[in-house]
Design an enzyme around this catalytic site. Structure first.
Site, PDB file in Angstrom:
ATOM      1  CG  ASP A   1      -2.007   0.907   1.268  1.00  0.00           C
ATOM      2  OD1 ASP A   1      -2.204   1.587   0.260  1.00  0.00           O
ATOM      3  OD2 ASP A   1      -2.712   0.973   2.292  1.00  0.00           O
TER       4      ASP A   1
ATOM      5  CG  MET B   1      -7.225   9.158   3.664  1.00  0.00           C
ATOM      6  SD  MET B   1      -8.038   7.757   2.884  1.00  0.00           S
ATOM      7  CE  MET B   1      -9.124   7.222   4.224  1.00  0.00           C
TER       8      MET B   1
ATOM      9  CE  LYS C   1      -6.963   1.267  -4.878  1.00  0.00           C
ATOM     10  NZ  LYS C   1      -8.312   0.891  -4.386  1.00  0.00           N
TER      11      LYS C   1
END
Length: 251
Positions: free
Chosen positions: A31, A169, A62
């Protein structure tokens, strides 16, 4: 297949079980927020030396506007490699089941007949505030906490200063998120901390109050990855003494 939480940033915050399975892997699908130092250098073993990772590394990062692989492709790689008989590790940052789509990946594997072992990790939602001296609960200040992403419906979260709100985030949508919180009744004077790059050598903590957060974040150049903590528990942090509000450096 082993789904492993790598912890909040520092390589040595992975669990012992996670480290052992990682060292045994044939393939590691990693990740963006996974502790890459584990893959590059490994951790010291019990007899000295490095425990190193000799597996094939597949980057499935990502990041906003740049996905190395989409979720369907990630699921397919995990299944296909496991069905070949390889020992597959999916290495994620934090805990794989906390806002990390780990549940979807486990379900995709199990539906294809691939057994899954889930190894929990230290979630950044709790650990990164702790790195800044902020307990997410604290007697007399907070009896509970909520963890959300900035993409969630913030209008539904508790509006009390004694309930800690943790945004993951959240940097990109920070101004809009603060707008929603203020519009739905959150106290503009609620203490806030932004912890950037938690548990890394360049960790930075910025404290302010809710109404000033977008301006202060822009002024100091806040960037991802960051954890945003909103609530009275922020006042416990040593960084609260250096809080920044509109046009000043304290108050």
């Amino acid at each position: 297949m082993a789904l492993i939480g790598g912890g909040p940033g520092a390589a040595d915050l992975i669990t012992v079980r996670g480290q052992r399975l990682l060292a045994q892997a044939d393939v590691v699908v990693t990740d963006a927020l996974a502790p890459r130092a584990l893959l590059d250098e490994g951790l010291p073993g019990p007899a000295g030396g490095a425990s190193g990772v000799g597996a094939e590394i597949i980057d499935a990062s990502k990041r906003r506007g740049s996905h190395t692989m989409d979720q369907r492709d990630i699921d397919a790689v995990l299944v296909e490699r496991a069905l070949r008989g390889q020992r597959v590790v999916r290495l994620k940052g934090g805990d794989p089941y906390v806002l990390g789509r780990g549940g979807e990946e486990a379900a995709a594997c199990r539906s294809s007949g691939v057994p899954v072992e889930v190894v929990p990790g230290v979630t950044s939602a709790v650990a990164v505030p702790a790195a800044a001296g902020i307990p997410v609960t604290h007697r007399g200040l907070s009896r509970g906490f909520t963890v959300v992403t900035a993409h969630a419906d913030l209008g539904e979260v508790p509006r009390r200063r004694d309930h800690t709100l943790i945004l993951l985030m959240g940097v990109t949508h920070l101004e809009a998120s603060v707008g929603v919180l203020l519009e739905t009744g959150h106290d503009p004077a609620t203490p806030v901390a932004v912890i950037e790059r938690g548990y890394h050598p360049d960790q930075r903590v910025t404290t302010t109050v809710l109404r000033c957060l977008p301006d202060v974040a822009a002024r100091v150049g806040v960037s991802a990855p960051a954890v945003i903590v909103i609530g009275d528990v922020v006042t416990v942090s040593p960084a609260w003494a250096d809080r920044v509000t509109a046009g000043s450096t304290a108050g």
